[in-house]
Design a protein around this motif. Structure first.
Motif, PDB file in Angstrom:
ATOM      1  N   LYS A 208       0.807  -1.221   0.000  1.00 51.65           N
ATOM      2  CA  LYS A 208       0.000   0.000   0.000  1.00 51.65           C
ATOM      3  C   LYS A 208       0.842   1.274   0.000  1.00 51.65           C
ATOM      4  N   GLY A 209       2.151   1.136   0.224  1.00 51.44           N
ATOM      5  CA  GLY A 209       3.034   2.289   0.155  1.00 51.44           C
ATOM      6  C   GLY A 209       2.740   3.350   1.193  1.00 51.44           C
ATOM      7  N   ARG A 210       2.997   4.593   0.839  1.00 51.57           N
ATOM      8  CA  ARG A 210       2.861   5.701   1.784  1.00 51.57           C
ATOM      9  C   ARG A 210       1.414   6.147   1.974  1.00 51.57           C
ATOM     10  N   ARG A 211       0.581   5.874   1.017  1.00 50.96           N
ATOM     11  CA  ARG A 211      -0.838   6.260   1.074  1.00 50.96           C
ATOM     12  C   ARG A 211      -1.017   7.744   1.403  1.00 50.96           C
ATOM     13  N   GLU A 212      -0.214   8.584   0.785  1.00 50.49           N
ATOM     14  CA  GLU A 212      -0.352  10.028   0.960  1.00 50.49           C
ATOM     15  C   GLU A 212      -1.253  10.559  -0.154  1.00 50.49           C
ATOM     16  N   ASN A 213      -2.535  10.235  -0.016  1.00 53.47           N
ATOM     17  CA  ASN A 213      -3.502  10.516  -1.076  1.00 53.47           C
ATOM     18  C   ASN A 213      -4.488  11.620  -0.719  1.00 53.47           C
ATOM     19  N   GLY A 214      -4.238  12.302   0.389  1.00 53.05           N
ATOM     20  CA  GLY A 214      -5.144  13.347   0.839  1.00 53.05           C
ATOM     21  C   GLY A 214      -4.911  14.662   0.122  1.00 53.05           C
ATOM     22  N   PRO A 215      -5.396  15.724   0.697  1.00 49.69           N
ATOM     23  CA  PRO A 215      -5.322  17.022   0.014  1.00 49.69           C
ATOM     24  C   PRO A 215      -3.901  17.549  -0.158  1.00 49.69           C
ATOM     25  N   ARG A 216      -2.972  17.141   0.703  1.00 52.81           N
ATOM     26  CA  ARG A 216      -1.616  17.681   0.623  1.00 52.81           C
ATOM     27  C   ARG A 216      -0.652  16.791  -0.162  1.00 52.81           C
ATOM     28  N   ASN A 218       1.375  14.604   0.933  1.00 56.95           N
ATOM     29  CA  ASN A 218       2.655  14.453   1.618  1.00 56.95           C
ATOM     30  C   ASN A 218       2.381  13.927   3.021  1.00 56.95           C
ATOM     31  N   LEU A 219       3.373  13.931   3.875  1.00 58.66           N
ATOM     32  CA  LEU A 219       3.206  13.351   5.209  1.00 58.66           C
ATOM     33  C   LEU A 219       2.138  14.046   6.046  1.00 58.66           C
ATOM     34  N   MET A 220       1.786  15.274   5.700  1.00 59.25           N
ATOM     35  CA  MET A 220       0.748  15.981   6.448  1.00 59.25           C
ATOM     36  C   MET A 220      -0.612  15.312   6.308  1.00 59.25           C
ATOM     37  N   ASP A 221      -0.747  14.388   5.360  1.00 59.87           N
ATOM     38  CA  ASP A 221      -2.002  13.654   5.202  1.00 59.87           C
ATOM     39  C   ASP A 221      -2.212  12.605   6.294  1.00 59.87           C
ATOM     40  N   TRP A 222      -1.121  12.205   6.986  1.00 61.75           N
ATOM     41  CA  TRP A 222      -1.290  11.097   7.925  1.00 61.75           C
ATOM     42  C   TRP A 222      -0.429  11.161   9.184  1.00 61.75           C
ATOM     43  N   VAL A 223       0.733  11.795   9.107  1.00 58.48           N
ATOM     44  CA  VAL A 223       1.630  11.797  10.264  1.00 58.48           C
ATOM     45  C   VAL A 223       1.086  12.689  11.373  1.00 58.48           C
ATOM     46  N   LYS A 224       1.248  12.238  12.603  1.00 59.48           N
ATOM     47  CA  LYS A 224       0.949  13.034  13.788  1.00 59.48           C
ATOM     48  C   LYS A 224       2.181  13.072  14.680  1.00 59.48           C
ATOM     49  N   ARG A 225       2.221  14.026  15.580  1.00 57.66           N
ATOM     50  CA  ARG A 225       3.266  13.989  16.603  1.00 57.66           C
ATOM     51  C   ARG A 225       3.086  12.699  17.392  1.00 57.66           C
ATOM     52  N   HIS A 226       4.195  12.112  17.833  1.00 55.21           N
ATOM     53  CA  HIS A 226       4.087  10.749  18.351  1.00 55.21           C
ATOM     54  C   HIS A 226       3.227  10.626  19.599  1.00 55.21           C
ATOM     55  N   ASP A 227       2.939  11.734  20.276  1.00 55.72           N
ATOM     56  CA  ASP A 227       2.055  11.651  21.449  1.00 55.72           C
ATOM     57  C   ASP A 227       0.608  11.995  21.102  1.00 55.72           C
TER      58      ASP A 227
END
Length: 241
Positions: A208-216, A218-227
């Protein structure tokens, strides 16, 4: 669904891809060699940083080593939290710190936020390694990771672009010679430091790869701060049943 084949057909396809992977590895090695051949620029401006032990010069940040990597971490004055992307890659930096410092390389994060704000976010994230403030210094502006809107287009990633914000991410590398002279050898911006994020390496191996398919896209589509990730059930093989 991908095409389903026999083990023999899969092996032929895998060997074909392997040839391309090896070519990319050789190209990466060639580019690294070319990077090391770049000319240097002498750093003569007396930059001063706020650190946990008082004021420090750029030379002080080497801490006895001959090479210095600066991560330009996006955390401006008054921000409630650091940039998500910078936080993501800093999670990965942590494991490299011990190895770098034992290989003549010091690694320091630099942000424009006051030191107290840096320390508060650093404590929240539980990171190790040095993180200093360039508040009151032109360091971030001179190395093209901080900008003033009134100055017009930004010179970022080696080209003029429309203003995108006061702070941008990047890496800069410096070296100190035996006479104590400092030189700027390299800087990279945007996706230039993506190789530091080993999560991407593993995601790129998956179907499925990175699945960065949202509006941006890039990683802003899914990454959160680890907490900030929602708690989930343990999935390790060692989890209690």
């Amino acid at each position: 669904m991908q095409k389903i084949v026999s083990r023999e057909e899969w092996l032929e396809a895998r060997k074909e891809l392997l040839g391309k992977e090896k070519a990319l590895t050789r190209l990466h090695d060639h580019l690294a060699a070319e990077r090391r051949k770049l000319p240097w620029v002498k750093v003569e401006k007396p930059y001063v940083f706020e650190t946990e032990s008082g004021k420090a010069s750029l030379a002080d940040l080497f801490e006895g080593r001959s090479q210095l990597i600066i991560r330009h971490f996006m955390l401006g004055p008054g921000w409630q939290a650091g940039c998500i992307g910078c936080s993501f890659v800093t999670d990965h930096d942590q494991g490299a710190l011990m190895h770098l410092t034992h290989h003549d390389v010091n690694f320091v994060r630099v942000s424009r936020a006051p030191l107290a704000e840096i320390q508060a976010y650093n404590q929240r994230m539980g990171w190790k390694g040095r993180w200093v403030s360039s508040s009151g210094s032109e360091f971030n502006y001179d190395f093209h990771v901080a900008f003033r809107k009134e100055d017009g287009p930004m010179f970022y990633n080696y080209r003029d672009v429309e203003f995108m914000g006061e702070d941008q991410p990047g890496l800069s590398v410096f070296v100190k010679d035996e006479a104590g002279q400092l030189f700027h050898t390299y800087s990279s911006f945007g996706r230039g430091d993506e190789g530091a994020a080993s999560s991407y390496f593993y995601l790129d191996l998956t179907p499925k790869g990175r699945r960065e398919n949202g509006p941006r896209h890039n990683l802003m589509d899914w990454v959160k701060r680890h907490d900030e990730y929602e708690a989930s059930a343990p999935s390790s093989c060692c989890a209690a049943e």
